[in-house]
Each structure stands twice: as structure tokens, then as C-alpha cells.
Design a protein around this motif. Structure first.
Motif, mmCIF file in Angstrom:
data_model
loop_
_atom_site.group_PDB
_atom_site.id
_atom_site.type_symbol
_atom_site.label_atom_id
_atom_site.label_comp_id
_atom_site.label_asym_id
_atom_site.label_seq_id
_atom_site.Cartn_x
_atom_site.Cartn_y
_atom_site.Cartn_z
ATOM 1 N N ILE A 19 0.006 33.014 -26.426
ATOM 2 C CA ILE A 19 -0.865 32.632 -25.164
ATOM 3 C C ILE A 19 -1.878 33.765 -24.936
ATOM 4 O O ILE A 19 -3.048 33.403 -24.555
ATOM 5 N N ALA A 33 -5.960 40.863 -22.602
ATOM 6 C CA ALA A 33 -5.084 39.861 -23.428
ATOM 7 C C ALA A 33 -4.966 40.399 -25.079
ATOM 8 O O ALA A 33 -3.929 40.251 -25.423
ATOM 9 N N LYS A 48 -10.983 33.516 -26.648
ATOM 10 C CA LYS A 48 -11.583 32.385 -25.649
ATOM 11 C C LYS A 48 -12.957 32.715 -25.192
ATOM 12 O O LYS A 48 -13.113 33.871 -24.648
ATOM 13 N N PHE A 62 -4.819 33.107 -27.452
ATOM 14 C CA PHE A 62 -5.640 32.270 -26.953
ATOM 15 C C PHE A 62 -6.749 33.035 -25.852
ATOM 16 O O PHE A 62 -7.930 32.518 -26.186
ATOM 17 N N PHE A 63 -6.138 33.456 -24.870
ATOM 18 C CA PHE A 63 -7.277 34.161 -23.958
ATOM 19 C C PHE A 63 -8.134 35.347 -24.460
ATOM 20 O O PHE A 63 -9.350 35.572 -24.199
ATOM 21 N N PHE A 88 5.684 33.266 -28.283
ATOM 22 C CA PHE A 88 5.004 32.415 -27.310
ATOM 23 C C PHE A 88 4.110 33.271 -26.550
ATOM 24 O O PHE A 88 2.932 32.764 -26.224
ATOM 25 N N GLY A 89 4.341 34.392 -26.192
ATOM 26 C CA GLY A 89 3.561 35.227 -25.307
ATOM 27 C C GLY A 89 2.329 35.702 -26.053
ATOM 28 O O GLY A 89 1.215 35.848 -25.682
#
Length: 164
Positions: free
Chosen positions: A125, A143, A132, A128-129, A121-122
């Protein structure tokens, strides 16, 4: 035939005791015939290799996309490189779920697996950043580093399976 009768009535230990040469226990206490054990092992091995390949491909594609973004080459966003990682990650997740089910691994018992799931999960996330476009360059680099460190920890846990 005796094995099927006993396993149907949830007495696998009796079936295995009566026919030790043709039955074996699984990790969940079920009783299987030798050919079922062999098929189960082949399936597990195939799924495990699929999972490992997809995991290595996932981190490779992430590093490639992050490198292209950091070098300001965003043309990859109009190529199949935009969606291929999603297909690969679907295969990766499906194989992971299959391995947990086949192996009867409970994250409440195997704590390394619970930590690995949290790290996944980390990683998602952080990834994603990292990718982005509206995020600052500094945040994206942090990130990316966090995602790679988490991926390394995931690989470590997968390989070593330490008792935590």
C-alpha cells in the motif's frame, strides 16, 4: 517398502520406529526416506535463496524507482523498469508460499510470520502511494519512508524470527 505401506495408512511414527536408519520425521509429522529428506532440504534451500534474492531485488528496485520519481525523471515508466518489479514480486510471492507450505509454517502459530504478512500488505500500500504520479510530493516522501521502514521490519522478522 515397509515405509510406503505404513505411510499410506497414516502410521508414519510406526514406519519411522521400524526403520529409524532410513526414515525421518518432517515438521508436519510425515515420514520421509533419507533421499527424500535430502531432496526436500535442497528444494527448501533453493527456494529460500530465491526468496531472499527476490526480496532484496524488490526493495532495490523500489528505491531506484522512487529515487527516479523524486528527481522528476519519469522516463523509467516507459522502460522495462516499469514491469520487471512485478515479475520479480510474483517470484517473491511464489517462493514465500512455497516456503510456508514446505516448512508447514502456520501464521496462527508463528506470530512473527503473521506480522510479516501484515507488513507486506502495508509495504504494498505504501509503495502504491509512493509511486503514484497524482500524489503530492510530501505524501510520496512519507509513503517512501513508510515502505522502507516496513521493508526493514520484514527483513528483521525474516532473519530473527522472534517469538511474539
Amino acid at each position: 517398502m515397509q515405509g510406503h505401506l505404513f505411510t499410506r495408512y497414516h502410521l508414519p511414527s510406526l514406519a519411522c520406529a521400524l526403520s529409524t536408519s532410513t526414515f525421518q520425521f518432517t515438521t508436519s509429522g510425515h515420514c520421509l526416506r533419507e533421499n527424500e529428506v535430502a531432496l526436500s532440504m535442497v528444494s527448501y534451500t533453493l527456494i529460500k535463496h530465491t526468496h531472499v534474492f527476490a526480496a532484496v531485488l524488490s526493495i532495490t528496485l523500489f528505491i531506484l524507482r522512487a529515487s527516479l520519481d523524486l528527481s522528476r525523471n519519469t522516463a523509467w515508466r516507459q522502460t522495462p523498469l516499469r514491469w520487471i518489479p512485478h515479475v520479480n514480486d510474483t517470484v517473491l510471492l511464489s517462493a514465500a508460499i512455497a516456503l510456508v507450505v514446505i516448512g508447514s509454517w502456520n501464521p496462527a502459530i508463528y506470530h512473527w510470520l503473521a506480522v510479516k504478512i501484515a507488513l507486506v500488505f502495508g509495504y504494498i500500500i505504501a509503495g502504491f502511494f509512493a509511486l503514484k504520479q497524482s500524489t503530492t510530493q510530501r505524501t510520496r516522501i512519507i509513503a517512501i519512508v513508510l515502505a522502507i521502514v516496513q521493508a526493514a521490519l520484514i527483513f528483521y522478522l525474516a532473519i530473527n524470527k522472534p517469538s511474539l
